[in-house]
Design a protein around this motif. Structure first.
Motif, PDB file in Angstrom:
ATOM      1  N   GLN A 138       0.751  -1.247  -0.175  1.00 38.34           N
ATOM      2  CA  GLN A 138      -0.208   0.027   0.022  1.00 38.34           C
ATOM      3  C   GLN A 138       0.868   1.388  -0.024  1.00 38.34           C
ATOM      4  OE1 GLN A 138      -2.520  -0.688   3.407  1.00 38.34           O
ATOM      5  NE2 GLN A 138      -4.116  -1.327   2.293  1.00 38.34           N
ATOM      6  N   PHE A 139       2.235   1.182  -0.004  1.00 38.47           N
ATOM      7  CA  PHE A 139       2.879   2.379  -0.034  1.00 38.47           C
ATOM      8  C   PHE A 139       4.300   2.111  -0.569  1.00 38.47           C
ATOM      9  CE2 PHE A 139       5.971   5.121   2.248  1.00 38.47           C
ATOM     10  CZ  PHE A 139       5.267   6.475   2.039  1.00 38.47           C
ATOM     11  N   ALA A 140       4.770   3.078  -1.376  1.00 35.13           N
ATOM     12  CA  ALA A 140       5.876   2.898  -1.942  1.00 35.13           C
ATOM     13  C   ALA A 140       6.552   4.444  -2.153  1.00 35.13           C
ATOM     14  CB  ALA A 140       6.040   2.404  -3.301  1.00 35.13           C
ATOM     15  N   GLU A 141       7.886   4.385  -2.280  1.00 37.27           N
ATOM     16  CA  GLU A 141       8.482   5.963  -2.383  1.00 37.27           C
ATOM     17  C   GLU A 141       9.582   5.648  -3.532  1.00 37.27           C
ATOM     18  OE1 GLU A 141       8.928   7.639   1.930  1.00 37.27           O
ATOM     19  OE2 GLU A 141      10.355   5.980   1.448  1.00 37.27           O
ATOM     20  N   LEU A 142       9.513   6.804  -4.384  1.00 43.11           N
ATOM     21  CA  LEU A 142      10.653   6.889  -5.420  1.00 43.11           C
ATOM     22  C   LEU A 142      11.545   8.073  -4.859  1.00 43.11           C
ATOM     23  CD1 LEU A 142       7.980   6.063  -6.765  1.00 43.11           C
ATOM     24  CD2 LEU A 142       9.618   6.573  -8.815  1.00 43.11           C
ATOM     25  N   VAL A 143      12.721   7.928  -4.304  1.00 42.74           N
ATOM     26  CA  VAL A 143      13.556   8.740  -3.585  1.00 42.74           C
ATOM     27  C   VAL A 143      14.449   9.315  -4.581  1.00 42.74           C
ATOM     28  CG1 VAL A 143      15.313   8.912  -1.816  1.00 42.74           C
ATOM     29  CG2 VAL A 143      13.404   7.389  -1.471  1.00 42.74           C
ATOM     30  N   GLY A 144      14.470  10.597  -4.828  1.00 41.49           N
ATOM     31  CA  GLY A 144      15.194  11.253  -5.956  1.00 41.49           C
ATOM     32  C   GLY A 144      16.348  12.251  -5.072  1.00 41.49           C
ATOM     33  N   PRO A 145      17.095  12.739  -5.500  1.00 43.71           N
ATOM     34  CA  PRO A 145      18.180  13.503  -5.016  1.00 43.71           C
ATOM     35  C   PRO A 145      17.842  14.704  -4.310  1.00 43.71           C
ATOM     36  CG  PRO A 145      18.447  13.720  -7.115  1.00 43.71           C
ATOM     37  CD  PRO A 145      17.237  12.853  -7.026  1.00 43.71           C
ATOM     38  N   ALA A 146      16.679  15.139  -4.436  1.00 42.18           N
ATOM     39  CA  ALA A 146      16.226  16.484  -3.760  1.00 42.18           C
ATOM     40  C   ALA A 146      14.921  16.060  -3.052  1.00 42.18           C
ATOM     41  CB  ALA A 146      15.967  17.733  -4.953  1.00 42.18           C
ATOM     42  N   CYS A 147      14.301  15.450  -3.469  1.00 40.23           N
ATOM     43  CA  CYS A 147      12.713  15.200  -2.930  1.00 40.23           C
ATOM     44  C   CYS A 147      12.282  13.564  -3.156  1.00 40.23           C
ATOM     45  CB  CYS A 147      11.817  16.083  -3.452  1.00 40.23           C
ATOM     46  SG  CYS A 147      10.288  16.091  -2.612  1.00 40.23           S
ATOM     47  N   THR A 148      11.392  13.019  -2.301  1.00 40.75           N
ATOM     48  CA  THR A 148      10.769  11.975  -2.555  1.00 40.75           C
ATOM     49  C   THR A 148       9.303  11.818  -2.983  1.00 40.75           C
ATOM     50  OG1 THR A 148      12.284  10.794  -0.856  1.00 40.75           O
ATOM     51  CG2 THR A 148      10.141   9.768  -1.220  1.00 40.75           C
ATOM     52  N   LEU A 149       9.007  11.281  -3.775  1.00 44.84           N
ATOM     53  CA  LEU A 149       7.636  10.915  -4.217  1.00 44.84           C
ATOM     54  C   LEU A 149       6.969   9.645  -3.628  1.00 44.84           C
ATOM     55  CD1 LEU A 149       5.028  11.605  -5.712  1.00 44.84           C
ATOM     56  CD2 LEU A 149       6.162  10.561  -7.844  1.00 44.84           C
ATOM     57  N   ALA A 150       6.223   9.789  -2.732  1.00 41.30           N
ATOM     58  CA  ALA A 150       5.550   8.914  -2.021  1.00 41.30           C
ATOM     59  C   ALA A 150       4.115   8.478  -2.528  1.00 41.30           C
ATOM     60  CB  ALA A 150       5.303   9.263  -0.559  1.00 41.30           C
ATOM     61  N   ILE A 151       3.913   7.467  -2.787  1.00 38.79           N
ATOM     62  CA  ILE A 151       2.602   6.934  -3.202  1.00 38.79           C
ATOM     63  C   ILE A 151       1.987   5.884  -2.564  1.00 38.79           C
ATOM     64  CG2 ILE A 151       1.294   5.783  -5.470  1.00 38.79           C
ATOM     65  CD1 ILE A 151       4.040   6.736  -7.083  1.00 38.79           C
ATOM     66  N   GLY A 152       0.642   6.327  -1.803  1.00 37.07           N
ATOM     67  CA  GLY A 152       0.032   5.430  -0.963  1.00 37.07           C
ATOM     68  C   GLY A 152      -1.356   5.174  -1.530  1.00 37.07           C
ATOM     69  N   ALA A 153      -1.922   3.884  -0.830  1.00 32.65           N
ATOM     70  CA  ALA A 153      -3.088   3.374  -1.299  1.00 32.65           C
ATOM     71  C   ALA A 153      -4.098   4.247  -0.734  1.00 32.65           C
ATOM     72  CB  ALA A 153      -3.343   2.168  -0.995  1.00 32.65           C
ATOM     73  N   THR A 154      -5.391   4.285  -1.299  1.00 29.35           N
ATOM     74  CA  THR A 154      -6.439   4.809  -0.563  1.00 29.35           C
ATOM     75  C   THR A 154      -6.768   4.550   0.936  1.00 29.35           C
ATOM     76  OG1 THR A 154      -7.524   4.981  -2.834  1.00 29.35           O
ATOM     77  CG2 THR A 154      -9.164   5.469  -0.849  1.00 29.35           C
ATOM     78  N   ALA A 155      -6.543   3.349   1.289  1.00 34.48           N
ATOM     79  CA  ALA A 155      -6.529   2.702   2.458  1.00 34.48           C
ATOM     80  C   ALA A 155      -5.891   3.586   3.492  1.00 34.48           C
ATOM     81  CB  ALA A 155      -6.424   1.165   2.593  1.00 34.48           C
ATOM     82  N   THR A 156      -4.759   4.075   3.167  1.00 32.73           N
ATOM     83  CA  THR A 156      -3.929   4.976   4.037  1.00 32.73           C
ATOM     84  C   THR A 156      -4.329   5.942   4.408  1.00 32.73           C
ATOM     85  OG1 THR A 156      -2.527   5.806   2.178  1.00 32.73           O
ATOM     86  CG2 THR A 156      -1.694   3.705   2.964  1.00 32.73           C
TER      87      THR A 156
END
Length: 130
Positions: free
Chosen positions: A34-52
């Motif tokens: 239900q949760f993943a992150e794309l960690v870049g050099p300046a910022c992280t894009l987090a992607i979460g499921a509706t349930a969260t």
């Protein structure tokens, strides 16, 4: 204070992660299904499921954004346009009045995604000042 992350809520985490992995070239780090992150050099894009969203008092609504644009700095907008031409393109590469060359896409949930490259000396200077 340090700005470190943007989180997008979705009904289909895997689909959105696949889009952003392809668009950015950054592999996702999965914490749970239900949760993943794309960690870049300046910022992280987090992607979460509706349930969260229950953890945040149900305040986030998936696929409802019509005001924010997720922006990613790239080396060559035109090359990215060629590589990602099969995605939903909102605006082909265009040089903006503030000096960035910009490609505007829409992710599978309808969120706007801007891939940009500073192309004028002023735009490059603005970026290097960060």
């Amino acid at each position: 204070m340090q700005f470190v992350s943007v989180r997008v809520i979705t009904d289909d985490v895997a689909r959105l992660v696949e889009f952003y992995e392809r668009a950015t070239g950054i592999p996702a780090r999965w914490a749970t299904a239900q949760f993943a992150e794309l960690v870049g050099p300046a910022c992280t894009l987090a992607i979460g499921a509706t349930a969260t969203t229950a953890l945040f008092a149900g305040a986030a609504v998936p696929a409802a954004n019509e005001s924010a644009i997720l922006e990613f700095l790239v080396d060559d907008v035109d090359a990215e346009f060629q590589r990602l031409a099969d995605l939903e393109v909102v605006q082909e590469p265009t040089t903006m009045p503030w000096g960035n060359r910009s490609l505007l896409l829409r992710d599978p949930d309808g969120n706007l995604v801007n891939l940009f490259t500073p192309v004028t000396p002023q735009a490059r200077a603005r970026l290097s000042a960060r």
